[in-house]
Design a protein around this motif. Structure first.
Motif, PDB file in Angstrom:
ATOM      1  N   GLY A 397       0.818  -1.203   0.000  1.00 26.34           N
ATOM      2  CA  GLY A 397       0.000   0.000   0.000  1.00 26.34           C
ATOM      3  C   GLY A 397       0.853   1.256   0.000  1.00 26.34           C
ATOM      4  O   GLY A 397       0.534   2.242  -0.675  1.00 26.34           O
ATOM      5  N   GLN A 398       1.957   1.241   0.765  1.00 25.33           N
ATOM      6  CA  GLN A 398       2.860   2.380   0.784  1.00 25.33           C
ATOM      7  C   GLN A 398       3.478   2.619  -0.587  1.00 25.33           C
ATOM      8  O   GLN A 398       3.592   3.760  -1.044  1.00 25.33           O
ATOM      9  N   LEU A 399       3.867   1.537  -1.251  1.00 26.36           N
ATOM     10  CA  LEU A 399       4.483   1.670  -2.566  1.00 26.36           C
ATOM     11  C   LEU A 399       3.484   2.224  -3.582  1.00 26.36           C
ATOM     12  O   LEU A 399       3.821   3.097  -4.387  1.00 26.36           O
ATOM     13  N   ARG A 400       2.234   1.729  -3.527  1.00 26.56           N
ATOM     14  CA  ARG A 400       1.201   2.247  -4.440  1.00 26.56           C
ATOM     15  C   ARG A 400       0.944   3.727  -4.193  1.00 26.56           C
ATOM     16  O   ARG A 400       0.767   4.508  -5.141  1.00 26.56           O
ATOM     17  N   LEU A 401       0.907   4.095  -2.919  1.00 20.16           N
ATOM     18  CA  LEU A 401       0.672   5.503  -2.591  1.00 20.16           C
ATOM     19  C   LEU A 401       1.827   6.381  -3.089  1.00 20.16           C
ATOM     20  O   LEU A 401       1.607   7.491  -3.588  1.00 20.16           O
ATOM     21  N   LEU A 402       3.060   5.882  -2.963  1.00 22.65           N
ATOM     22  CA  LEU A 402       4.204   6.640  -3.450  1.00 22.65           C
ATOM     23  C   LEU A 402       4.133   6.833  -4.960  1.00 22.65           C
ATOM     24  O   LEU A 402       4.431   7.922  -5.475  1.00 22.65           O
ATOM     25  N   TYR A 403       3.742   5.797  -5.676  1.00 26.73           N
ATOM     26  CA  TYR A 403       3.585   5.918  -7.126  1.00 26.73           C
ATOM     27  C   TYR A 403       2.566   7.006  -7.470  1.00 26.73           C
ATOM     28  O   TYR A 403       2.805   7.876  -8.317  1.00 26.73           O
ATOM     29  N   THR A 404       1.407   6.930  -6.808  1.00 27.33           N
ATOM     30  CA  THR A 404       0.325   7.882  -7.099  1.00 27.33           C
ATOM     31  C   THR A 404       0.719   9.308  -6.733  1.00 27.33           C
ATOM     32  O   THR A 404       0.512  10.243  -7.521  1.00 27.33           O
ATOM     33  N   ALA A 405       1.288   9.474  -5.534  1.00 27.31           N
ATOM     34  CA  ALA A 405       1.661  10.812  -5.076  1.00 27.31           C
ATOM     35  C   ALA A 405       2.737  11.426  -5.962  1.00 27.31           C
ATOM     36  O   ALA A 405       2.711  12.638  -6.252  1.00 27.31           O
ATOM     37  N   THR A 406       3.694  10.614  -6.414  1.00 25.20           N
ATOM     38  CA  THR A 406       4.747  11.116  -7.302  1.00 25.20           C
ATOM     39  C   THR A 406       4.142  11.693  -8.579  1.00 25.20           C
ATOM     40  O   THR A 406       4.499  12.791  -9.024  1.00 25.20           O
ATOM     41  N   ALA A 407       3.206  10.944  -9.176  1.00 31.57           N
ATOM     42  CA  ALA A 407       2.553  11.413 -10.400  1.00 31.57           C
ATOM     43  C   ALA A 407       1.744  12.677 -10.153  1.00 31.57           C
ATOM     44  O   ALA A 407       1.780  13.631 -10.955  1.00 31.57           O
ATOM     45  N   VAL A 408       1.011  12.720  -9.048  1.00 26.25           N
ATOM     46  CA  VAL A 408       0.171  13.878  -8.741  1.00 26.25           C
ATOM     47  C   VAL A 408       1.016  15.132  -8.564  1.00 26.25           C
ATOM     48  O   VAL A 408       0.684  16.213  -9.099  1.00 26.25           O
ATOM     49  N   PHE A 409       2.126  15.027  -7.831  1.00 33.22           N
ATOM     50  CA  PHE A 409       2.974  16.200  -7.632  1.00 33.22           C
ATOM     51  C   PHE A 409       3.621  16.646  -8.941  1.00 33.22           C
ATOM     52  O   PHE A 409       3.831  17.846  -9.153  1.00 33.22           O
ATOM     53  N   GLY A 410       3.929  15.695  -9.823  1.00 32.95           N
ATOM     54  CA  GLY A 410       4.443  16.081 -11.139  1.00 32.95           C
ATOM     55  C   GLY A 410       3.431  16.885 -11.931  1.00 32.95           C
ATOM     56  O   GLY A 410       3.769  17.891 -12.572  1.00 32.95           O
ATOM     57  N   ILE A 411       2.179  16.453 -11.885  1.00 32.88           N
ATOM     58  CA  ILE A 411       1.108  17.171 -12.598  1.00 32.88           C
ATOM     59  C   ILE A 411       0.899  18.559 -11.993  1.00 32.88           C
ATOM     60  O   ILE A 411       0.728  19.553 -12.716  1.00 32.88           O
ATOM     61  N   MET A 412       0.925  18.642 -10.663  1.00 32.51           N
ATOM     62  CA  MET A 412       0.770  19.947 -10.010  1.00 32.51           C
ATOM     63  C   MET A 412       1.919  20.878 -10.375  1.00 32.51           C
ATOM     64  O   MET A 412       1.724  22.088 -10.544  1.00 32.51           O
ATOM     65  N   GLY A 413       3.129  20.325 -10.509  1.00 39.61           N
ATOM     66  CA  GLY A 413       4.272  21.136 -10.927  1.00 39.61           C
ATOM     67  C   GLY A 413       4.076  21.708 -12.316  1.00 39.61           C
ATOM     68  O   GLY A 413       4.425  22.864 -12.588  1.00 39.61           O
ATOM     69  N   MET A 414       3.478  20.901 -13.210  1.00 36.24           N
ATOM     70  CA  MET A 414       3.189  21.385 -14.560  1.00 36.24           C
ATOM     71  C   MET A 414       2.204  22.558 -14.517  1.00 36.24           C
ATOM     72  O   MET A 414       2.382  23.564 -15.215  1.00 36.24           O
ATOM     73  N   PHE A 415       1.160  22.442 -13.714  1.00 30.08           N
ATOM     74  CA  PHE A 415       0.186  23.531 -13.590  1.00 30.08           C
ATOM     75  C   PHE A 415       0.852  24.796 -13.029  1.00 30.08           C
ATOM     76  O   PHE A 415       0.539  25.912 -13.462  1.00 30.08           O
ATOM     77  N   ALA A 416       1.774  24.609 -12.070  1.00 29.38           N
ATOM     78  CA  ALA A 416       2.490  25.766 -11.526  1.00 29.38           C
ATOM     79  C   ALA A 416       3.321  26.433 -12.613  1.00 29.38           C
ATOM     80  O   ALA A 416       3.422  27.668 -12.670  1.00 29.38           O
ATOM     81  N   GLY A 417       3.926  25.632 -13.493  1.00 32.98           N
ATOM     82  CA  GLY A 417       4.703  26.186 -14.599  1.00 32.98           C
ATOM     83  C   GLY A 417       3.845  26.994 -15.549  1.00 32.98           C
ATOM     84  O   GLY A 417       4.238  28.077 -16.006  1.00 32.98           O
ATOM     85  N   VAL A 418       2.665  26.474 -15.863  1.00 35.23           N
ATOM     86  CA  VAL A 418       1.740  27.198 -16.745  1.00 35.23           C
ATOM     87  C   VAL A 418       1.358  28.537 -16.121  1.00 35.23           C
ATOM     88  O   VAL A 418       1.256  29.563 -16.809  1.00 35.23           O
ATOM     89  N   ALA A 419       1.161  28.552 -14.803  1.00 34.29           N
ATOM     90  CA  ALA A 419       0.773  29.786 -14.111  1.00 34.29           C
ATOM     91  C   ALA A 419       1.872  30.849 -14.165  1.00 34.29           C
ATOM     92  O   ALA A 419       1.590  32.035 -13.992  1.00 34.29           O
ATOM     93  N   MET A 420       3.127  30.428 -14.391  1.00 34.44           N
ATOM     94  CA  MET A 420       4.246  31.375 -14.402  1.00 34.44           C
ATOM     95  C   MET A 420       4.509  31.980 -15.775  1.00 34.44           C
ATOM     96  O   MET A 420       5.373  32.850 -15.909  1.00 34.44           O
TER      97      MET A 420
END
Length: 515
Positions: A397-420
């Motif tokens: 479960g920890q490994l699955r959560l790490l996979y999901t969270a890694t992807a989510v933070f990458g997507i959020m980083g992309m949105f932050a880039g667009v905002a800049m």
């Protein structure tokens, strides 16, 4: 649309494919969260040092530093000069401390020291800082590739973001470190190649560049006066020391790497290796900006498209050609500095070498973004999910959560880039945002070290005071002109310095009053 030669396209695609395959290769080793976040503590110190160096040498350095040197001078190099002192403090106090705790999260100890709120506060500061960092880097890479390909910045962020997410999610921290070792070498060679190409195109060569730079004060490190309201030598030195201390001592990106080493000695070596390489490497990027200033000073007609582009972006889509030309004539070098190196890459680098330079630029972006994604996911698992949601989450479960969270933070980083999109200087934007978000976090940690008698209540009051001070310093420019005396009078880079000192000193003072 700019059409890259097939060879250059092949080089870029091969590089992106290689990074994805690295993630696939290391994915076979990720059997649990410890392997994903610590690599089982088996990474050699030299590899960790190159990895930390690659994280420091992001696209903010690759684009922002030449842009600053082109637009002003070498004042920002003082940031690099401050690194050895921050590294010494980190190696003496922080590295042994984290290795002794055995906690993969940099913020677990704050809960033991001051309570759950302190840990949560530091985590929020860290995650906001990471989003700002990833956003500025996505923006930087998109700025360059747009000039090279003609594709929209949003499209470029999505494509590069998907590649980064794949190899970071699949490979974990081990893939991040070993790809960063390769990326650190690639981006350094790319910088050397750019210097060679600029000097080779420059009539008069190095002597002419030095003469033009001297006449225009390009080698200046900033004024030596004690004026804290402008970007003097001392302001950047203070800012650099506090930011680098925050990086080496509190940033999960770096703290997590200390745990991947086999010993305290190896972890300490990695810090010093990073400093030993980064300081001269960062100087190389200031040289690039200065060389470009001299080159376009000798060839002013070649820079006109950049000025017109900057003017067009400032005025918006509704502007007429006459308005754009009129504004372009008034622009100063600092108004379009970040666009100069991408322009040089488009117009002056021979076919066949562009792919190598773009790969170096991609490596500068990918190393820092992948590191931020992995660190953010680790913090989310350790400090948020396991702390407040499910402390008994299974290994799978920890490994699955790490996979999901890694992807989510990458997507959020992309949105932050667009905002800049639309900012003038990627380096200035990153420095200001990191100073705002990181100031309180470092102050809280220093309070725990400085005052052994400080309690949770003292720390809470100190943090409130620090946050209020940071908010005032950040937003006081909105105060009406007739109340100008209430505005923050110092330079924006002093925000992290003052915010850190307010928290640590207020907390220490409150603890001392109880004696």
């Amino acid at each position: 649309m700019k059409q890259l030669p097939l060879f250059d396209i092949a080089v870029i695609l091969s590089y992106l494919l290689a990074m994805v395959l690295v993630g696939v290769w290391f994915s076979r080793r990720n059997k649990d969260a410890e392997q994903f976040t610590k690599a089982s503590g088996l990474i050699p110190g030299w590899a960790i040092g190159l990895s930390i160096y690659a994280t420091f040498l992001s696209s903010n350095t690759f684009l922002g530093v030449p842009g600053k040197a082109f637009g002003s001078n070498w004042n920002a190099f003082v940031f690099s000069i401050s690194m050895p002192l921050a590294a010494w403090v980190a190696v003496k106090y922080f590295v042994p401390f984290y290795r002794a705790t055995g906690e993969v999260s940099a913020y677990t100890n704050l809960e033991k020291r001051f309570g759950p709120w302190a840990r949560s506060y530091a985590v929020i500061c860290f995650l906001l800082t990471q989003l700002a960092r990833m956003g500025s880097i996505f923006f930087g890479i998109a700025l360059s590739l747009q000039a090279l390909t003609g594709y929209s910045m949003e499209t470029i962020m999505v494509v590069t973001g998907i590649c980064i997410i794949i190899y970071t999610v699949m490979g974990g921290i081990e893939a991040v470190i070993w790809t960063e070792v390769v990326q650190g070498v690639i981006k350094t060679l790319g910088a050397v190649l750019i210097v060679y190409l600029v000097v080779n195109n420059m009539p008069g060569g190095i002597p002419e560049i030095i003469e033009i730079a001297n006449v225009n004060g390009k080698f200046s490190l900033g004024g030596l006066s004690l004026d804290l309201s402008s970007s003097t030598f001392w302001v950047v030195l203070l800012y650099g020391f506090f930011i680098n201390l925050n990086n080496f001592g509190m940033d999960q990106n770096y703290v997590q790497r200390y745990h991947t080493a086999s010993s305290v000695k190896e972890a300490s070596k990695s810090v010093w290796l990073c400093v030993l390489i980064y300081v001269p490497a960062s100087l190389l990027f200031f040289v690039i900006g200065t060389c470009l200033f001299a080159y376009y000073g000798m060839n002013p007609d070649l820079i006109e498209p950049v000025k017109l582009q900057a003017a067009s972006e400032q005025l918006g889509a509704s502007a007429t050609q006459e308005e754009i030309v009129e504004l372009a004539a008034t622009l100063k070098p600092e108004d379009y500095g970040d666009k100069v190196m991408p322009h040089f890459m488009v117009t002056q680098i021979p076919a066949g070498l562009v792919g190598l330079i773009v790969s170096a630029l991609l490596s500068a972006a990918m190393s820092t973004i992948s590191s931020g994604m992995n660190a953010s996911a680790t913090v989310f698992l350790e400090d948020i999910y396991k702390r407040y949601v499910n402390p008994r989450l299974s290994a799978k479960g920890q490994l699955r959560l790490l996979y999901t969270a890694t992807a989510v933070f990458g997507i959020m980083g992309m949105f932050a880039g667009v905002a800049m999109i639309g900012i003038k200087s990627v380096l200035d934007a990153w420095w200001q945002l990191s100073g705002i978000f990181a100031g309180g976090m470092l102050g809280l940690f220093l309070l725990g070290i400085i005052s052994k008698k400080a309690r949770g209540g003292d720390a809470a009051i100190a943090v409130i005071a620090g946050v209020l001070a940071i908010l005032w310093m950040t937003f006081s420019y909105l105060i009406p002109e007739h109340y100008g005396y209430l505005r923050y009078p110092l330079h924006a880079n002093m925000i992290i310095v003052i915010g850190t000192l307010v928290i640590s000193l207020v907390g220490t003072g409150l603890a001392a009053m109880r004696r």
